[in-house]
Design an enzyme around this catalytic site. Structure first.
Site, PDB file in Angstrom:
ATOM      1  CE  LYS A  38       3.130  -2.375  -4.476  1.00 42.43           C
ATOM      2  NZ  LYS A  38       2.802  -2.112  -3.072  1.00 42.43           N
ATOM      3  N   GLY A  85      -4.391  -4.151  -4.280  1.00 44.62           N
ATOM      4  CA  GLY A  85      -5.345  -3.147  -4.763  1.00 44.62           C
ATOM      5  C   GLY A  85      -4.550  -1.929  -5.158  1.00 44.62           C
ATOM      6  CG  HIS A  86      -1.527  -2.036  -7.567  1.00 43.48           C
ATOM      7  ND1 HIS A  86      -0.744  -2.787  -8.390  1.00 43.48           N
ATOM      8  CD2 HIS A  86      -1.118  -2.336  -6.312  1.00 43.48           C
ATOM      9  CE1 HIS A  86       0.097  -3.510  -7.679  1.00 43.48           C
ATOM     10  NE2 HIS A  86      -0.127  -3.263  -6.404  1.00 43.48           N
ATOM     11  CG  ASP A 120      -1.782  -1.235   1.316  1.00 43.96           C
ATOM     12  OD1 ASP A 120      -2.271  -1.692   0.281  1.00 43.96           O
ATOM     13  OD2 ASP A 120      -1.895  -1.777   2.434  1.00 43.96           O
ATOM     14  CD  GLN A 129       0.597  -8.618  -2.353  1.00 43.04           C
ATOM     15  OE1 GLN A 129       1.293  -9.262  -3.106  1.00 43.04           O
ATOM     16  NE2 GLN A 129      -0.652  -8.343  -2.640  1.00 43.04           N
TER      17      GLN A 129
HETATM   18  P1  IMP Z   1      -2.775 -12.838   1.894  1.00 45.21           P
HETATM   19  O1  IMP Z   1      -1.802 -12.274   0.903  1.00 45.21           O
HETATM   20  O2  IMP Z   1      -4.206 -12.560   1.536  1.00 45.21           O
HETATM   21  O3  IMP Z   1      -2.505 -14.279   2.197  1.00 45.21           O
HETATM   22  O4  IMP Z   1      -2.541 -12.064   3.278  1.00 45.21           O
HETATM   23  C1  IMP Z   1      -1.354 -12.184   4.059  1.00 45.21           C
HETATM   24  C2  IMP Z   1      -0.978 -10.872   4.726  1.00 45.21           C
HETATM   25  O5  IMP Z   1      -0.577  -9.933   3.724  1.00 45.21           O
HETATM   26  C3  IMP Z   1      -2.127 -10.198   5.470  1.00 45.21           C
HETATM   27  O6  IMP Z   1      -1.588  -9.526   6.606  1.00 45.21           O
HETATM   28  C4  IMP Z   1      -2.656  -9.185   4.486  1.00 45.21           C
HETATM   29  O7  IMP Z   1      -3.309  -8.100   5.112  1.00 45.21           O
HETATM   30  C5  IMP Z   1      -1.367  -8.757   3.832  1.00 45.21           C
HETATM   31  N1  IMP Z   1      -1.560  -8.258   2.464  1.00 45.21           N
HETATM   32  C6  IMP Z   1      -1.774  -8.987   1.350  1.00 45.21           C
HETATM   33  N2  IMP Z   1      -1.877  -8.197   0.277  1.00 45.21           N
HETATM   34  C7  IMP Z   1      -1.701  -6.948   0.703  1.00 45.21           C
HETATM   35  C8  IMP Z   1      -1.660  -5.675   0.042  1.00 45.21           C
HETATM   36  O8  IMP Z   1      -1.802  -5.557  -1.184  1.00 45.21           O
HETATM   37  N3  IMP Z   1      -1.431  -4.602   0.850  1.00 45.21           N
HETATM   38  C9  IMP Z   1      -1.237  -4.708   2.181  1.00 45.21           C
HETATM   39  N4  IMP Z   1      -1.265  -5.855   2.833  1.00 45.21           N
HETATM   40  C10 IMP Z   1      -1.489  -6.972   2.108  1.00 45.21           C
END
Ligand code: IMP
Length: 430
Positions: free
Chosen positions: A16, A40-41, A13, A224
């Site tokens: 990017k 979520g971009h 977040d 991420q």
């Molecule tokens: P998962 O990727 O859905 O398995 O989530 C694993 C961890 O990564 C969790 O703490 C999510 O909140 C975090 N996470 C996954 N994708 C994002 C992102 O795009 N932005 C921020 N945190 C993320």
């Protein structure tokens, strides 16, 4: 043959999407290399406000080919929805989208397993996005995954599912006590996905390589951030992919030495969604104020993001792993209202000062940040697009971040729009 890797330098977040949109004006290809629709971009430009989860952020620039690389996990239904929603906004990507035949698919059972596993973890839940990311990557490493190429040959897919599904269904029924998934349903869905997405599924590795060899420009779109990396993040509170520079190479079949520019995207403060250690987290009115002003709520899940001061220890660590050629500071304007700003410059762990995060989360939880406090700035930075117009104290803040990261800050973002950007050094020209 410039290839620009755009990497999340914190917990995701970082903004990017805006930077990729900005750079894609000069790109031939924008290629996403990791993660799935957990990302979520956000992109705000003349065409509107967009939130992209799977489709690369190059879709708003004419003539750009948008590639979903082999390192991405694709939920076909989500991708179809995203293509349709862009179409409704007048953006037709049917001629500009390519999906790697090697990308793994998020199947309906992955989404179910993600939710069930989180519920079972109880107090120790990771706080996943519930999109099936972990189970899809687990199947990939267990060699039981389904890849994009598999839906192009339904007979072969049926044979494969006949081996894979019994195990998945045993887990669903015997471990979690829920209904199994029928082979028929998955095959029907796959037939539909083939019709809707089949034309985009291609051998993209060669195409990206040839473009680079012919002098083209490729933007490698990360998702991420490094602190959520499976190896280098705050394990187990991480995602299941590699948002780091290594992931950019493996997730697109790009040779590491083809990557000419590595951009580390940092927010001017820190945020985190989900569980896990966060040494500089703010639990007071300052954190609440930043969350409100900056609308710090997850783009994918809507969850409130946790807020903290900029963490120089983690920033330096991030640079050590990724080797940035440029740092980018986003959302500087969010700090405009503060009288003073703090930066974490070291940790105290069990009485000793350290400048590298410990590997274990229990030790990281015990780290007490050492802060430096700088004065705030009295003139707002919001919308500033020239470095000369940045207030003196805001410049001093950015310079201190630069020292702590150990890399020059070449771009500063002062607002959501393309032109709310200070190009300190024209990296596109170098
Ligand atoms: P998962 O990727 O859905 O398995 O989530 C694993 C961890 O990564 C969790 O703490 C999510 O909140 C975090 N996470 C996954 N994708 C994002 C992102 O795009 N932005 C921020 N945190 C993320």
């Amino acid at each position: 043959m410039p290839a620009y890797a755009i990497l999340g330098a914190q917990w995701g977040d970082e903004g990017k999407g805006k930077i990729i949109d900005y750079l894609s004006k000069r790109a031939d290809i924008v290629a996403r290399f990791s993660g799935g629709n957990n990302a979520g971009h956000t992109v705000i430009n003349d065409l509107g406000d967009f939130s992209l989860h799977l489709v690369p952020c190059g879709v708003f620039s004419d003539g750009v080919i948008n590639v979903i690389g082999n390192g991405v996990v694709v939920d076909p239904d989500v991708l179809i929805e995203e293509i349709e929603s862009l179409q409704q906004s007048g953006i037709d990507i049917t001629q500009s989208l390519m999906i790697s035949e090697r990308a793994h698919l998020i199947m309906p059972y992955h989404v179910i397993l993600d939710t069930l596993a989180e519920a079972q973890r109880g107090e120790t839940a990771i706080g996943t996005t519930g999109k099936g990311i972990g189970p899809a990557y687990s199947d990939k490493t267990s060699r039981t995954g389904i890849r994009a190429a598999d839906i192009l040959d339904l007979d072969n897919l049926k044979t494969r599912l006949e081996t894979v599904l019994p195990f998945t269904n045993a887990v669903l029924e015997k471990i979690y006590g829920v209904q199994p998934i029928s082979l028929k349903l998955i095959l029907e869905k796959s037939e539909y996905w083939q019709k809707r997405l089949g034309a985009f599924i291609k051998p993209v590795g060669r195409f990206v390589n040839d473009t680079l060899d012919n002098g083209g420009t490729v933007v490698l779109e990360g998702a991420q951030g490094i602190l959520l990396d499976l190896d280098h993040g705050t394990y187990p509170f991480v995602t299941s992919s590699s948002p780091t520079i290594g992931g950019a190479s493996t997730g697109l079949a790009i040779q590491p030495n083809q990557i000419t520019n590595v951009l580390g995207i940092f927010k001017a403060y820190n945020t985190r969604v989900g569980s896990g250690p966060f040494p500089t987290e703010l639990f007071d009115g300052i954190g609440e104020g930043i969350r409100t002003i900056a609308k710090e709520f997850g783009t994918t899940t809507g969850r409130p993001r946790r807020i903290g001061w900029f963490d120089g220890v983690l920033a330096r660590y991030s640079n050590r792993i990724n080797g940035y050629t440029s740092a980018v500071i986003t959302r500087l304007d969010v700090l405009d209202h503060l009288d003073s700003v703090s930066i974490c410059v070291g940790y105290k762990l069990d009485g000793e000062i350290i400048d590298e995060p410990p590997g274990g989360v229990a030790a990281l939880e015990r780290c007490i940040p050492e802060y430096e406090t700088l004065p705030g700035w009295d003139v707002p930075t919001a919308g500033v697009s020239e470095i000369a117009d940045l207030p003196k104290n805001a410049r001093a803040y950015v310079e201190r971040l630069e020292e702590l990261i150990g890399c020059s800050v070449d771009i500063i973002s002062t607002g959501p729009h393309r032109d709310h950007t200070i190009m300190v050094r024209d990296i596109l020209a170098s």
